[in-house]
Design an enzyme around this catalytic site. Sequence first.
Site, short mmCIF file in Angstrom:
data_model
loop_
_atom_site.label_atom_id
_atom_site.label_comp_id
_atom_site.label_asym_id
_atom_site.label_seq_id
_atom_site.Cartn_x
_atom_site.Cartn_y
_atom_site.Cartn_z
CD GLU A 47 -1.35 -2.37 2.03
OE1 GLU A 47 -2.15 -3.11 2.61
OE2 GLU A 47 -0.11 -2.57 2.03
CB CYS A 73 -0.58 -4.55 8.50
SG CYS A 73 0.46 -3.15 8.06
CB ALA A 160 17.51 -43.20 -8.50
CB SER A 166 18.58 -39.88 -9.95
OG SER A 166 19.46 -38.97 -9.31
NE ARG A 182 16.61 -27.08 -5.57
CZ ARG A 182 17.81 -27.48 -5.94
NH1 ARG A 182 18.77 -26.60 -6.12
NH2 ARG A 182 18.06 -28.76 -6.14
CG LEU A 202 19.83 -29.27 -1.75
CD1 LEU A 202 19.33 -29.72 -0.38
CD2 LEU A 202 18.78 -29.57 -2.81
CD GLU A 289 14.90 -30.21 -4.84
OE1 GLU A 289 15.81 -30.90 -5.34
OE2 GLU A 289 14.63 -29.06 -5.20
N GLY A 291 15.94 -38.08 -0.34
CA GLY A 291 15.91 -39.44 -0.82
C GLY A 291 14.65 -40.15 -0.39
CB THR A 293 15.16 -43.33 3.75
OG1 THR A 293 15.66 -44.48 3.06
CG2 THR A 293 14.93 -43.69 5.21
#
Length: 355
Positions: A47, A73, A160, A166, A182, A202, A289, A291, A293
């Site tokens: 604003e 706000c 993979a 992969s 990301r 990453l 991101e 694996g 597991t």
Amino acid sequence: MRQALALARQAIALTEPNPRVGCVITDAAGRVLGQGHTQQAGGPHAEVMALRDAAARGEDVRGATAYVTLEPCSHHGRTPPCCDALVAAGLARVVAAIEDPNVLVSGQGHARLRAAGIRVDVGLGGDESRELNIGFFSRMQRGLPWVRLKAAVSLDGRSALENGVSQWITGEAARTDGHAWRRRAGAVLTGVGTVRDDDPRLDVRLVDTPRQPLRVVLDSHLATPPQARILDAPGAVLIFTARADAARADALRARGAEIVEAPAPDGRVDLRTVLRLLGERGINELHVEAGRTLSGAFVQQRLVDEYLVYLAPKLLGPGRDLATFGPLTDLGDAVTLQFHDVERVGTDLRVLARP
């Protein structure tokens, strides 16, 4: 309002932990007098940017209408209340897309505007604004970031080959699009297994960004190598561990990492504690991101709010799955999702699915 929403989208990766907000001020004929979007935390909100733009153009905003994608706000945080600025400027009407979920605002901004004699209408563009700020709504309402699990898989669901290879299942356009997601997140999270096996950075590289998201590693026994590339990339790194070995912790701190203990009873890192602590740090959207597991642990504990899956037109046969959990004995126990959006990205499909 469409124009205000487009401005709000320009605030992605800029406003964290604040919401992405756009504002357009028009006269009675619909002519734009000023416009803007929220700046970095501590900077002016949408604003105020629109009022400044109108002033720079030499426009008089008295009696004008402000279209804003979130309730103005009403509290004094890092900046003064936006509703006061709109009142002082003499606006006649405010059209807000949606009410602010922040309890410090939540209807109070609209009430103050109405008390000052300004007409307030709410709801136009509300769904779009909420989607744009879905992480902010999550953190305000649940105290937790919106968890988005990203994966790239073949048509037969393999992330993979059996030997772990992969790169690359999906095409270049999908990889670039993944970096845009990301960029949108406040933090990108992975596990120590991915750090050791793939040595990823990453960070955001394939699209322009004004800032790098926080990088988070879950590492129960502090096995992250001090020479890992994730520690070389620009931006902060936070490592959650179950047990902070002093020597290993010191070596990682010397590389700029922050170490936080969040143990679970089973000796691993407690995922729910991690999410709560990230919420307390102002992380709105968490991009996972990892694996199979760690991804499977997020799935099994029902902690994923959204699945971002890139589906490549390939068949890989035996290989690694997207997320390891189960096995299930009844189809009724399946994680049931709804397709939220499906779009072609280059040669691949991008699927957004939610519980």
